[in-house]
Each structure stands twice: as C-alpha cells, then as structure tokens.
Enzyme design. Structure first.
Site, PDB file in Angstrom:
ATOM      1  CG  ASN A 164      -0.352  -0.064   2.535  1.00  0.00           C
ATOM      2  OD1 ASN A 164       0.681  -0.702   2.702  1.00  0.00           O
ATOM      3  ND2 ASN A 164      -0.965   0.585   3.506  1.00  0.00           N
ATOM      4  CB  CYS A 184      -5.239  -1.474  -2.114  1.00  0.00           C
ATOM      5  SG  CYS A 184      -6.620  -0.670  -1.305  1.00  0.00           S
ATOM      6  CD  GLU A 213      -5.355  -6.078  -1.288  1.00  0.00           C
ATOM      7  OE1 GLU A 213      -4.836  -4.932  -1.260  1.00  0.00           O
ATOM      8  OE2 GLU A 213      -6.137  -6.497  -0.419  1.00  0.00           O
ATOM      9  CB  CYS A 217      -8.675  -4.970  -3.574  1.00  0.00           C
ATOM     10  SG  CYS A 217      -7.482  -3.614  -3.448  1.00  0.00           S
TER      11      CYS A 217
END
Ligand SMILES: [Zn+2]
Length: 139
Positions: free
Chosen positions: A46, A57, A59, A99
């Site tokens: 992040n 984020c 991901e 995400c």
C-alpha cells in the site's frame, strides 16, 4: 504454461512486501503477492498519501505490476495478502471492496489467502468474496 499456486510462498512474499509499504498515516502496512497463470509472481504494497483518497492498495499495486509485465493476457491464479500494525503485529485484513472487484476482473476462480482474526490463513475463491460484482452489460 500453468503452475499450481504455492500459497505458502506467496504468503511469505506478501509479508516481505508489507515491510516496504508507505503508510505514515494509518500505520497499517499491507503487502500482496500474486501468482499469474504463467507462474510468475508479482508483489505490491500500500502507498498512502497526505491526500488520503489517492492512496493505493497493495493488491491493486501487485495487479498493476503484473499487467505491466504480461499485458492484457495477464490472468490471476492466486494472491496472498498480509498486514501489520506499527508495532509489527500481524493483523487480519481481507481485500477491500475495490480490490475484490479488481481480483475477479483477472481471476474469478483465483485463490485468495489472508489472515483471519485467530491468526490462521483463510483460502477462498475470489468470486466468493464478491458474488454480486459489477459486470459490464453486453449490448
Ligand atoms: Zn483494496
């Protein structure tokens, strides 16, 4: 070529990626490591900002890295997510809604792994995390 995801290895890589997070505001360091259908592994962390909403984020950072490397052919096979507090305590964090939408875009059947509150790791298909995801209607 397809390689069976090694979730244990992905968890280790996610934990490592979290150490490089830029999280001076929340102190929540998150790392993600994904394996593409090709077998390659990509990581992300992040990245926060003083203008809070533009933070990103882990991901989606990993997904961006994978798409950069593999292009539109990228398909997600598995992803592990790890999070830590300021004092390095491991925290249970599942992918946020945005995400989840990003994960199913590239792999509805992808294995997603993250810590549960009891510290164990859960494994769930991406599709199960967002069963009523947005799908662009065909016209
Ligand atoms: Zn997210």
């Amino acid at each position: 070529m397809s390689t069976a995801p090694d979730l244990a290895a992905l968890r280790r890589r996610a934990i490592d990626a979290a150490q490089r997070a830029y999280a001076p505001y929340s102190s929540l360091k998150v790392g993600a490591a994904l394996q593409s259908a090709s077998g390659a592994v990509y990581t992300g962390c992040n990245v926060e900002n003083a203008a809070y909403p533009i933070g990103g984020c882990a991901e989606r950072a990993a997904i961006a890295s994978a798409v950069q490397a593999e292009g539109a052919a990228f398909r997600l096979a598995a992803i592990a997510v790890a999070a830590f507090a300021r004092d390095a305590e491991a925290l249970p964090v599942s992918p946020c809604g945005a995400c989840r939408q990003a994960l199913v875009e590239f792999g509805p059947a992808a294995q997603v792994s993250f810590r549960q509150p009891d510290g164990s790791w859960v494994e769930v298909e991406a599709d199960a995390l967002l069963p009523w995801r947005f799908v662009l209607p065909e016209r």
